[in-house]
Design a protein around this motif. Structure first.
Motif, PDB file in Angstrom:
ATOM      1  N   VAL A 220      55.831  28.550  41.749  1.00 35.44           N
ATOM      2  CA  VAL A 220      54.505  29.325  42.433  1.00 35.44           C
ATOM      3  C   VAL A 220      53.367  29.354  41.482  1.00 35.44           C
ATOM      4  N   CYS A 221      52.291  29.332  41.820  1.00 35.36           N
ATOM      5  CA  CYS A 221      51.144  29.276  40.888  1.00 35.36           C
ATOM      6  C   CYS A 221      50.039  30.300  41.024  1.00 35.36           C
TER       7      CYS A 221
ATOM      8  N   SER B  34      52.684  19.879  41.961  1.00 37.14           N
ATOM      9  CA  SER B  34      53.801  20.234  43.017  1.00 37.14           C
ATOM     10  C   SER B  34      54.539  18.753  43.183  1.00 37.14           C
TER      11      SER B  34
ATOM     12  N   PRO C 176      51.015  29.067  46.620  1.00 37.34           N
ATOM     13  CA  PRO C 176      51.673  27.686  46.435  1.00 37.34           C
ATOM     14  C   PRO C 176      50.671  26.820  45.671  1.00 37.34           C
ATOM     15  N   CYS C 177      51.197  25.721  44.959  1.00 36.44           N
ATOM     16  CA  CYS C 177      50.603  25.290  43.735  1.00 36.44           C
ATOM     17  C   CYS C 177      49.767  24.056  44.727  1.00 36.44           C
TER      18      CYS C 177
ATOM     19  N   ASN D 229      51.258  34.511  43.327  1.00 34.48           N
ATOM     20  CA  ASN D 229      52.480  33.720  44.073  1.00 34.48           C
ATOM     21  C   ASN D 229      51.907  32.820  45.030  1.00 34.48           C
TER      22      ASN D 229
END
Length: 825
Positions: A702-703, A682, A676-677, A674
């Protein structure tokens, strides 16, 4: 005349006087008392090294031992090496040690890592602890800003790799840097050194020590450094990212009795450069709409530094070292404090008490739109921090064993008052062009966020370490630490428009909605983190011969949980306070090593293998969707760092010495689903999995970055060098001419928490050379050149607010050269 210029002139005159007099010879019998038990009766050079070139004396286990007999991987740099290589701060020291990393965009936003672990790379968050402890004369420094200061009257720097905490001080999961200052001497002695070089570099250092009576000795040292900036601001006509440092240190030693020494120390350090500009590096497309990315946004503004056309940066080649930042830049950084250390011989050991108060005042100014446009006209987070520490430790020994037991208490009080103000270009830059308000500069002009950030942080611990000699060859060393942490913090951000009207957190007019999107108010108060933790470690060592030591260590430790004191993400006007706390890191560390000497101790080879697994790793991530670049904390499920290190040095004769150190480090997020990208994934207006780096494509919420690199870690890193000398007699003085070289290399590494195609930093190498003449009576004159090949490299790359695709960063130092003259007496 500035304080720095005055100090330089004073030291230069001191050096001239020193050169004109005969220097007394200090023998071992007349030596000053040292700062650790058992050090009396050895002068500083004897403590640093014995007659064998590789017999380095360290105090890592709170007693004097040869480094080859300590089952801990340690890198040691003495005063001679610090001076000759120009390693006058931690940043320079990192070039000599492959497993030590230092990153800094300004003194506050700095991180010191060992083996890639310690502090997240990026914006500093006061709500978390450092993973690498910095100690000066046994006093723990809670803020890593101290790492940007000049070393002041230093005798030796020890870098301990791996978890520490069962022997002394604060719990640190990655390692510790222990800096030992020169102790007051009962013989009159001194040293002075002046340097001058390119970029108007000037540096002066001096120290003097001697008796004030039969039982009292004193020492005083001063250092100052200044250098012209490495980046030219075409808007202001100034060179920025300069150096402007000055520091003082004094110590008084009272030998109260045959068994009691008391040392009172005080220091003051100040930096006041025009710094720190992060300049244009490149444009990397994101998934934001094309009309809201950097090329289209800049095309909407008229030229600022050229005579016609639209806005553009002075150069798109960062190594032209040009910028046009229009906001004030400042990095005033003031640190100081007082400590009292008592050492009492009791029974079969020594009782040590270290009491200290430290302060840190930080007064910055930044350009947080990273352009010459008037988007953000004021961005600063001045802070005042006070810390108090008390350590009580007893190091004793018995029949076949020795031990250390102690208690440590730490209290920190932080108050930060931040301000961010938007300018007349903010509306067009930040508001969607489809919204008519984007053409109204009054919507965001003068919009101001006033932040009040507070933290009260207490940590207390009991610790102990036992070394049991099972046989003459086998030693077992268990250790334990019981730790309690209590943190209470608040973050309040109040936003007002240019007329002083409050911007509500929800609702309001269309103008207020856009204002809130640019600078969102939020508040959480008296957020508390409290927890007990137990750390333990166990080391088994085997010494089959005098010159070989084999050891293995397992450590289970932790890094305290923390509070997000840079603000948390805001969704629909609601602060996501579930992010206000982060869990503690849980660390399992394995290590096996061999220390060896051969060729009649002329050669030393140490090899270490390590494997560190961290659950709930504290990752610092950026909320790039917001106008404000927020660095907030998130727990990655698990990361792993493993590798092998080798340190080799050889001194075949007094004429030649060589070294090469290397490290291979394998590192990854084992599980972080989970995260942040990265910027290329984004900024999209809808949730989905669009094409990376294509404007207008949907972005995932999320990434999953499991299996990707951790930031700041090179897979390969090396340092190498040596020195050769030839005896000569010049003007009747015996001495030697010498040539020295030092180099370093590191392979590609990531500069973003979530690895991005735009923020990988390519590998680079640096080479430094020196040629000089030194005499037996303490004169040393040498010319030097750093980054001799003028290698072009980046220290840090960073994303900027709003997913515009602008990548900023810091370029490394160019080639510099100069001359140093020093004298010891």
């Amino acid at each position: 005349m500035s304080l720095n210029s005055f100090a330089f002139a004073l030291l230069a005159s001191t050096s001239t006087v020193a050169f004109a007099q005969d220097a007394p010879v200090v023998t071992a019998k007349e030596s000053p008392a040292q700062q650790v038990p058992g050090a009396q009766g050895r002068d500083e050079e004897d403590v640093q090294r014995s007659s064998a070139a590789s017999d380095i004396i360290v105090t890592a286990r709170r007693r004097q031992e040869q480094v080859q007999d300590v089952p801990i991987p340690i890198s040691v740099v003495g005063v001679k090496e610090l001076d000759s290589t120009g390693s006058f701060n931690v940043s320079r020291l990192a070039q000599l040690q492959p497993t030590l990393q230092f990153y800094s965009t300004n003194p506050r936003n700095s991180s010191v890592n060992v083996r890639g672990l310690g502090a997240p790379l990026g914006l500093t968050n006061d709500g978390i602890d450092q993973g690498v402890g910095v100690y000066i004369d046994q006093v723990y420094f809670s803020r890593v800003a101290v790492a940007t200061l000049d070393f002041l009257d230093v005798q030796q720097v020890e870098t301990l790799r791996g978890p520490q905490g069962t022997l002394y001080g604060k719990n640190t999961v990655a390692g510790a840097i222990s800096i030992t200052s020169k102790a007051p001497s009962f013989n009159f002695e001194g040293r002075a050194e002046v340097s001058a070089g390119s970029l108007a570099f000037k540096q002066a250092k001096a120290s003097v020590s001697g008796p004030l009576g039969e039982t009292v000795a004193a020492r005083f040292g001063v250092a100052t450094t200044s250098r012209r900036g490495t980046v030219y601001n075409v808007r202001t006509g100034n060179y920025v990212n300069e150096q402007d440092n000055i520091g003082f240190r004094g110590a008084i030693l009272w030998r109260a009795s045959d068994t009691l020494d008391l040392t009172l120390s005080a220091d003051y350090n100040r930096q006041d450069p025009e710094c720190c500009a992060q300049i244009y590096i490149k444009y990397g497309p994101t998934q934001r709409a094309a009309n809201r990315q950097y090329p289209a946004l800049t095309a909407a503004f008229p030229a600022t530094t050229q005579t016609s056309g639209t806005y553009r940066v002075p150069s798109t080649n960062p190594f032209d070292r040009l910028t046009d930042l229009d906001a004030d830049l400042n990095a005033r950084n003031t640190l100081g404090g007082v400590s009292l250390r008592g050492e009492l011989e009791v029974g079969s050991g020594t009782l040590t008490s270290v009491t200290a108060w430290r302060f840190w005042d930080w007064l910055p100014a930044n350009d947080r739109d990273f352009t010459g446009l008037r988007v953000t006209t004021l961005s600063q987070n001045p802070t005042r921090q006070d810390q108090f520490t008390q350590e009580l430790r007893y190091a004793g020994e018995g029949n076949g064993f020795d031990y250390v037991v102690g208690a440590f208490a730490f209290y920190q009080d932080i108050h930060t008052t931040g301000t961010q103000r938007q300018g007349p270009d903010a509306s067009r830059w930040l508001i969607n062009p489809s919204n008519a308000l984007s053409n109204d500069p009054t919507v965001l002009d003068g919009l101001t966020a006033a932040n009040d950030i507070r933290l009260k942080n207490f940590s207390g611990a009991l610790f102990g370490k036992l070394n049991w000699d099972v046989t003459d060859q086998i030693t077992l060393s268990p250790g334990v630490r019981v730790n309690y942490d209590d943190k209470v913090g608040s973050y309040v951000s109040i936003v007002r428009d240019s007329a002083g009207n409050l911007v509500p957190a929800t609702g309001g007019t269309a103008r207020q909605v856009e204002q809130r999107t640019a600078l969102g108010p939020q508040s959480f108060q008296n957020e508390a983190y409290r927890a007990w933790n137990v750390s333990y470690d166990f080391t088994a060592s085997y010494k089959p011969s005098r010159d070989v030591l084999v050891y293995a260590t397992y450590a289970h430790t932790f890094k305290s949980g923390g509070l997000n004191l840079n603000g948390v993400p805001v969704v629909n006007g609601v602060a996501q306070t579930q992010f206000a706390q982060v869990d503690p890191e849980k660390v399992d560390h394995f290590e096996i090593g061999v220390k060896s000497q051969f060729w009649d101790r002329k050669a030393t080879l140490n090899v270490t293998g390590f494997w560190t697994s961290i659950k709930d790793y504290q990752a610092l991530v950026n909320d790039g969707q917001n106008t404000t670049l927020r660095g907030y904390l998130a727990n990655a499920d698990e990361v792993r760092v493993r590798g092998i290190e080798a340190d080799f040095s050889v001194r075949p004769s007094e004429r030649i010495s060589l070294y090469v150190n290397g490290a291979y480090t394998d590192h990854e997020y084992v599980r972080f689903t989970n995260a942040p990208c990265p910027p290329e994934r984004s900024g999209g207006s809808t949730v989905g999995n669009g094409l990376p780096g294509v404007p207008g494509q949907p972005s995932p919420a999320v990434c999953d970055i499991s299996g990707q690199w951790l930031p700041g870690i090179s897979k390969w890193a090396f340092s190498f060098g040596g020195e050769v000398n030839q005896p000569v007699n010049i003007f009747g003085k015996d001495g030697e001419i010498y040539f020295g070289a030092d180099g370093s290399y590191r392979s590609k590494f990531s500069s973003n928490a979530s690895r991005s195609i735009y923020t990988d930093i390519e590998g680079y190498g640096l080479a430094n050379y020196r040629l000089g003449y030194r005499t037996d009576d303490g004169l040393n004159v040498f010319a030097w050149v750093r980054n001799a090949t003028d290698s072009e490299y980046f220290d840090v790359l960073a994303t900027t607010p709003g997913n515009t695709g602008l990548i900023s960063g810091n370029v490394g130092d160019p080639r510099t050269y100069g001359v140093t003259v020093g004298l010891s007496f």
